[in-house]
Design a protein around this motif. Structure first.
Motif, PDB file in Angstrom:
ATOM      1  N   PRO A   1       0.413  -1.060   0.338  1.00  0.00           N
ATOM      2  CA  PRO A   1       0.483  -0.078  -0.040  1.00  0.00           C
ATOM      3  C   PRO A   1       1.125   1.717  -0.191  1.00  0.00           C
ATOM      4  CG  PRO A   1      -0.542  -1.023   1.526  1.00  0.00           C
ATOM      5  CD  PRO A   1       0.460  -2.133   1.160  1.00  0.00           C
ATOM      6  N   ASP A   2       1.859   1.574   0.357  1.00  0.00           N
ATOM      7  CA  ASP A   2       2.793   2.699   0.852  1.00  0.00           C
ATOM      8  C   ASP A   2       3.531   2.731  -0.736  1.00  0.00           C
ATOM      9  OD1 ASP A   2       4.936   0.189   0.985  1.00  0.00           O
ATOM     10  OD2 ASP A   2       5.816   1.138   2.791  1.00  0.00           O
TER      11      ASP A   2
ATOM     12  N   TYR B   1      -0.007   4.913 -13.001  1.00  0.00           N
ATOM     13  CA  TYR B   1       0.366   3.558 -13.512  1.00  0.00           C
ATOM     14  C   TYR B   1      -0.257   2.789 -12.244  1.00  0.00           C
ATOM     15  CZ  TYR B   1       3.653   0.089 -15.027  1.00  0.00           C
ATOM     16  OH  TYR B   1       4.127  -1.362 -15.384  1.00  0.00           O
ATOM     17  N   ILE B   2       0.373   2.973 -11.039  1.00  0.00           N
ATOM     18  CA  ILE B   2       0.828   2.134  -9.918  1.00  0.00           C
ATOM     19  C   ILE B   2      -0.277   1.917  -9.510  1.00  0.00           C
ATOM     20  CG2 ILE B   2       1.988   2.089  -7.300  1.00  0.00           C
ATOM     21  CD1 ILE B   2       4.090   3.904  -8.277  1.00  0.00           C
ATOM     22  N   ASP B   3      -1.612   2.907  -9.093  1.00  0.00           N
ATOM     23  CA  ASP B   3      -3.145   3.260  -8.863  1.00  0.00           C
ATOM     24  C   ASP B   3      -3.613   1.936 -10.073  1.00  0.00           C
ATOM     25  OD1 ASP B   3      -5.100   3.058  -7.562  1.00  0.00           O
ATOM     26  OD2 ASP B   3      -5.900   4.165  -8.997  1.00  0.00           O
ATOM     27  N   ASN B   4      -3.445   1.968 -11.266  1.00  0.00           N
ATOM     28  CA  ASN B   4      -4.356   1.311 -12.595  1.00  0.00           C
ATOM     29  C   ASN B   4      -3.225  -0.669 -12.314  1.00  0.00           C
ATOM     30  OD1 ASN B   4      -5.128   0.595 -14.736  1.00  0.00           O
ATOM     31  ND2 ASN B   4      -3.411   0.234 -15.702  1.00  0.00           N
ATOM     32  N   LEU B   5      -1.949  -0.156 -11.719  1.00  0.00           N
ATOM     33  CA  LEU B   5      -1.402  -1.660 -11.284  1.00  0.00           C
ATOM     34  C   LEU B   5      -2.509  -2.119 -10.294  1.00  0.00           C
ATOM     35  CD1 LEU B   5       2.302  -1.084 -12.139  1.00  0.00           C
ATOM     36  CD2 LEU B   5       0.897  -2.819 -13.480  1.00  0.00           C
TER      37      LEU B   5
ATOM     38  N   ASP C   1      -4.690  -7.436  -0.894  1.00  0.00           N
ATOM     39  CA  ASP C   1      -3.692  -8.565  -1.763  1.00  0.00           C
ATOM     40  C   ASP C   1      -3.360  -7.376  -2.796  1.00  0.00           C
ATOM     41  OD1 ASP C   1      -3.828 -10.285  -0.333  1.00  0.00           O
ATOM     42  OD2 ASP C   1      -5.107 -11.300  -0.871  1.00  0.00           O
ATOM     43  N   SER C   2      -4.542  -6.546  -2.777  1.00  0.00           N
ATOM     44  CA  SER C   2      -4.043  -6.330  -4.660  1.00  0.00           C
ATOM     45  C   SER C   2      -3.286  -4.701  -4.032  1.00  0.00           C
ATOM     46  CB  SER C   2      -5.317  -5.522  -5.197  1.00  0.00           C
ATOM     47  OG  SER C   2      -6.703  -4.811  -4.352  1.00  0.00           O
ATOM     48  N   GLY C   3      -2.964  -4.414  -3.373  1.00  0.00           N
ATOM     49  CA  GLY C   3      -2.463  -2.807  -2.747  1.00  0.00           C
ATOM     50  C   GLY C   3      -2.965  -1.575  -2.075  1.00  0.00           C
TER      51      GLY C   3
END
Length: 187
Positions: free
Chosen positions: A94-95, A128-132, A155-157
């Motif tokens: 998450p971080d 990009y990270i949020d889309n991942l 599990d998805s961050g």
């Protein structure tokens, strides 16, 4: 006379025992001192090995940074990003953010920002990270219908369920539960 001989013999035995005790005490002191010395040497060796390992890690990171800093071609850098993200999956923490992505790749934040701003569909590395994370969540919803929404968020961050719900709603126009129900209804 017999008593006198017995006393003399006992005194001699006592003196011999005292000598043996003194010898054993000296030997024990020597062994304890040796063990302390060996312990100190072992601690120094462990500390040296730890410092050597840290130095190797720093050197390795610096070499990779230098190698990656030379990537002038944006497509090479983007390929490296995709390889590292696929291999390490850092986005599920998450971080994890753009700063850490730049550090992972060994490039400056400016270089990374410029890459995403000018050469991708994403506004930024954080987008990009949020889309991942979103893609990971949608895949988990599809592949694991028995997982709780909280578990999928973790599990998805995503830091919390509300953020996951908001992002899925924005992306597919429905809540994670509705999305999952839609997918499982067709089965």
């Amino acid at each position: 006379m017999k008593d006198q001989e017995e006393i003399t013999r006992l005194r001699e035995e006592n003196a011999a025992l005292r000598q043996e005790v003194d010898h054993l005490r000296n030997e024990m002191v020597r062994l304890v001192s040796r063990n302390l010395d060996l312990s100190q040497r072992l601690e120094e060796d462990i500390e040296f090995r730890r410092r050597t390992e840290v130095a190797r890690e720093i050197l390795s990171a610096n070499i990779e940074r230098q190698r990656n800093a030379d990537l002038q071609d944006d497509s090479q850098l983007m390929a490296l990003i995709e390889l590292r993200v696929e291999a390490d999956r850092p986005h599920v923490a998450p971080d994890f953010n753009a700063v850490q992505l730049a550090q992972l790749l060994g490039v400056s934040q400016e270089r990374l920002s410029r890459l995403f701003r000018h050469n991708t569909i994403y506004r930024s590395a954080d987008a990009y990270i949020d889309n991942l994370r979103l893609l990971t969540a949608l895949r988990l919803l599809r592949e694991h219908p028995n997982f709780s929404i909280a578990s999928i968020a973790e599990d998805s961050g995503y830091g919390n369920v509300r953020t996951l719900q908001r992002r899925v709603q924005e992306a597919v126009g429905m809540t994670p539960v509705d999305y999952r129900n839609m997918l499982t209804r067709d089965l």
